[in-house]
Write a protein that holds these residues in place. Structure first.
Motif, PDB file in Angstrom:
ATOM      1  N   LEU A  85      86.766 142.916  56.898  1.00 19.67           N
ATOM      2  CA  LEU A  85      86.634 143.747  55.706  1.00 19.67           C
ATOM      3  C   LEU A  85      85.671 143.027  54.774  1.00 19.67           C
ATOM      4  N   VAL A  86      84.461 143.540  54.665  1.00 15.72           N
ATOM      5  CA  VAL A  86      83.412 142.873  53.888  1.00 15.72           C
ATOM      6  C   VAL A  86      83.231 143.598  52.557  1.00 15.72           C
ATOM      7  N   SER A  87      83.680 142.948  51.507  1.00 14.86           N
ATOM      8  CA  SER A  87      83.575 143.505  50.161  1.00 14.86           C
ATOM      9  C   SER A  87      82.146 143.363  49.649  1.00 14.86           C
ATOM     10  N   LEU A  88      81.671 144.428  49.014  1.00 22.90           N
ATOM     11  CA  LEU A  88      80.359 144.397  48.376  1.00 22.90           C
ATOM     12  C   LEU A  88      80.494 144.351  46.857  1.00 22.90           C
ATOM     13  N   ASP A  89      81.667 143.929  46.382  1.00 21.91           N
ATOM     14  CA  ASP A  89      81.849 143.707  44.951  1.00 21.91           C
ATOM     15  C   ASP A  89      80.951 142.554  44.521  1.00 21.91           C
ATOM     16  N   PHE A  90      80.704 142.447  43.224  1.00 17.36           N
ATOM     17  CA  PHE A  90      79.941 141.315  42.705  1.00 17.36           C
ATOM     18  C   PHE A  90      80.761 140.043  42.848  1.00 17.36           C
ATOM     19  N   ALA A  91      80.106 138.942  43.164  1.00 14.27           N
ATOM     20  CA  ALA A  91      80.794 137.654  43.318  1.00 14.27           C
ATOM     21  C   ALA A  91      81.539 137.274  42.038  1.00 14.27           C
ATOM     22  N   LYS A  92      81.018 137.674  40.890  1.00 18.10           N
ATOM     23  CA  LYS A  92      81.684 137.340  39.617  1.00 18.10           C
ATOM     24  C   LYS A  92      83.042 138.039  39.503  1.00 18.10           C
ATOM     25  N   ASP A  93      83.271 139.075  40.303  1.00 18.37           N
ATOM     26  CA  ASP A  93      84.536 139.815  40.260  1.00 18.37           C
ATOM     27  C   ASP A  93      85.554 139.343  41.299  1.00 18.37           C
ATOM     28  N   LEU A  94      85.236 138.275  42.005  1.00 19.00           N
ATOM     29  CA  LEU A  94      86.126 137.775  43.055  1.00 19.00           C
ATOM     30  C   LEU A  94      87.538 137.525  42.519  1.00 19.00           C
ATOM     31  N   ASP A  95      87.674 136.720  41.481  1.00 21.39           N
ATOM     32  CA  ASP A  95      88.995 136.350  40.962  1.00 21.39           C
ATOM     33  C   ASP A  95      89.671 137.477  40.181  1.00 21.39           C
ATOM     34  N   LYS A  96      88.882 138.323  39.534  1.00 19.15           N
ATOM     35  CA  LYS A  96      89.456 139.382  38.693  1.00 19.15           C
ATOM     36  C   LYS A  96      89.810 140.647  39.470  1.00 19.15           C
ATOM     37  N   LYS A  97      89.055 140.946  40.524  1.00 17.71           N
ATOM     38  CA  LYS A  97      89.257 142.218  41.212  1.00 17.71           C
ATOM     39  C   LYS A  97      89.589 142.073  42.700  1.00 17.71           C
ATOM     40  N   VAL A  98      88.778 141.310  43.419  1.00 24.93           N
ATOM     41  CA  VAL A  98      88.909 141.269  44.882  1.00 24.93           C
ATOM     42  C   VAL A  98      90.180 140.555  45.317  1.00 24.93           C
ATOM     43  N   ILE A  99      90.393 139.344  44.843  1.00 27.97           N
ATOM     44  CA  ILE A  99      91.590 138.592  45.253  1.00 27.97           C
ATOM     45  C   ILE A  99      92.870 139.315  44.822  1.00 27.97           C
ATOM     46  N   PRO A 100      92.970 139.817  43.584  1.00 27.91           N
ATOM     47  CA  PRO A 100      94.181 140.586  43.246  1.00 27.91           C
ATOM     48  C   PRO A 100      94.374 141.813  44.147  1.00 27.91           C
ATOM     49  N   PHE A 101      93.286 142.476  44.525  1.00 26.35           N
ATOM     50  CA  PHE A 101      93.378 143.628  45.426  1.00 26.35           C
ATOM     51  C   PHE A 101      93.940 143.193  46.784  1.00 26.35           C
ATOM     52  N   VAL A 102      93.404 142.112  47.326  1.00 26.37           N
ATOM     53  CA  VAL A 102      93.861 141.589  48.628  1.00 26.37           C
ATOM     54  C   VAL A 102      95.332 141.203  48.550  1.00 26.37           C
ATOM     55  N   GLN A 103      95.729 140.593  47.453  1.00 30.26           N
ATOM     56  CA  GLN A 103      97.132 140.189  47.274  1.00 30.26           C
ATOM     57  C   GLN A 103      98.052 141.394  47.174  1.00 30.26           C
ATOM     58  N   ARG A 104      97.692 142.370  46.347  1.00 28.01           N
ATOM     59  CA  ARG A 104      98.536 143.571  46.182  1.00 28.01           C
ATOM     60  C   ARG A 104      98.715 144.310  47.498  1.00 28.01           C
ATOM     61  N   ARG A 105      97.647 144.403  48.265  1.00 23.35           N
ATOM     62  CA  ARG A 105      97.681 145.136  49.537  1.00 23.35           C
ATOM     63  C   ARG A 105      98.194 144.287  50.689  1.00 23.35           C
ATOM     64  N   GLN A 106      98.360 142.996  50.437  1.00 19.39           N
ATOM     65  CA  GLN A 106      98.820 142.046  51.461  1.00 19.39           C
ATOM     66  C   GLN A 106      97.994 142.180  52.741  1.00 19.39           C
ATOM     67  N   LEU A 107      96.669 142.159  52.580  1.00 18.68           N
ATOM     68  CA  LEU A 107      95.766 142.344  53.706  1.00 18.68           C
ATOM     69  C   LEU A 107      95.847 141.169  54.675  1.00 18.68           C
ATOM     70  N   LYS A 108      95.889 141.488  55.956  1.00 15.13           N
ATOM     71  CA  LYS A 108      95.980 140.473  57.012  1.00 15.13           C
ATOM     72  C   LYS A 108      94.642 140.287  57.724  1.00 15.13           C
ATOM     73  N   SER A 109      93.781 141.302  57.672  1.00 15.63           N
ATOM     74  CA  SER A 109      92.464 141.191  58.297  1.00 15.63           C
ATOM     75  C   SER A 109      91.639 140.158  57.547  1.00 15.63           C
ATOM     76  N   THR A 110      90.584 139.686  58.190  1.00 18.53           N
ATOM     77  CA  THR A 110      89.670 138.765  57.534  1.00 18.53           C
ATOM     78  C   THR A 110      88.921 139.523  56.442  1.00 18.53           C
ATOM     79  N   VAL A 111      88.969 139.006  55.220  1.00 20.12           N
ATOM     80  CA  VAL A 111      88.267 139.615  54.091  1.00 20.12           C
ATOM     81  C   VAL A 111      87.197 138.633  53.631  1.00 20.12           C
ATOM     82  N   LEU A 112      85.981 139.136  53.503  1.00 22.08           N
ATOM     83  CA  LEU A 112      84.851 138.338  53.042  1.00 22.08           C
ATOM     84  C   LEU A 112      84.186 139.092  51.893  1.00 22.08           C
ATOM     85  N   LEU A 113      83.525 138.370  51.018  1.00 22.83           N
ATOM     86  CA  LEU A 113      82.742 139.002  49.954  1.00 22.83           C
ATOM     87  C   LEU A 113      81.286 138.640  50.205  1.00 22.83           C
ATOM     88  N   LEU A 114      80.463 139.640  50.464  1.00 21.16           N
ATOM     89  CA  LEU A 114      79.045 139.417  50.731  1.00 21.16           C
ATOM     90  C   LEU A 114      78.294 139.358  49.409  1.00 21.16           C
TER      91      LEU A 114
END
Length: 171
Positions: A85-114
């Motif tokens: 799962l390759v996120s195209l969010d901005f890197a500056k949003d990693l801690d505010k948006k992407v990581i909380p999203f991954v935590q809430r959804r309890q994603l098990k697949s590999t998640v990367l931010l490009l």
């Protein structure tokens, strides 16, 4: 100096909250990568079927289809299938948006931010016909010279159809 009991309890609670937040953030590890690192997968010669879903936290159809990819990862766990799962969010949003999203959804697949803000410089690496719209998914197995690029939201039925007809995979 004597610390009042209720202040001591409040301090302990604050320290506990701070440490538990740190522990949760560590559990949701989302590496920020460049295209060169993603090329490792795109150029893989392993007999593995890769499913690279390009998504973003602000893309409603992307978010709606992520559970389908999670189900695929689980369903094909004993086969050479890898979901990224390759996120195209901005890197500056990693801690505010992407990581909380991954935590809430309890994603098990590999998640990367490009982290490649100049989309025009790398879009063709996925497919020359790609307009850049999300969601988009690349299925490929380089060892078998199989490749399929889909630029639309996917349902569980479509995912199964693509994997069974184009890649001869059975759950």
């Amino acid at each position: 100096m004597r610390v009042p009991g209720n202040l001591l309890v409040a301090l302990c609670l604050l320290v506990g909250l701070a440490s538990s937040r740190g522990a949760v953030a560590q559990n949701a590890h989302v590496p920020v990568i460049k295209l060169a690192q993603l090329q490792h997968y795109l150029n893989s010669s392993a007999d593995t079927t890769y499913i690279i879903n390009l998504w973003a936290t602000w893309c409603k159809p992307c978010i709606e289809e992520i559970p389908h990819f999670e189900a695929l990862q689980k369903q094909y766990a004993n086969q050479p299938v890898k979901v990224l799962l390759v996120s195209l969010d901005f890197a500056k949003d990693l801690d505010k948006k992407v990581i909380p999203f991954v935590q809430r959804r309890q994603l098990k697949s590999t998640v990367l931010l490009l982290d490649e803000p100049d989309y025009n410089s790398w879009i063709d690496a996925f497919d020359p016909a790609w307009s850049g719209a999300l969601p988009a998914t690349l299925f490929f197995n380089n060892a078998k010279q199989q490749r399929l690029f889909v630029e639309k939201p996917l349902t569980p039925a479509l995912l199964q159809e693509y994997l069974s007809t184009k890649f001869s995979l059975k759950p």
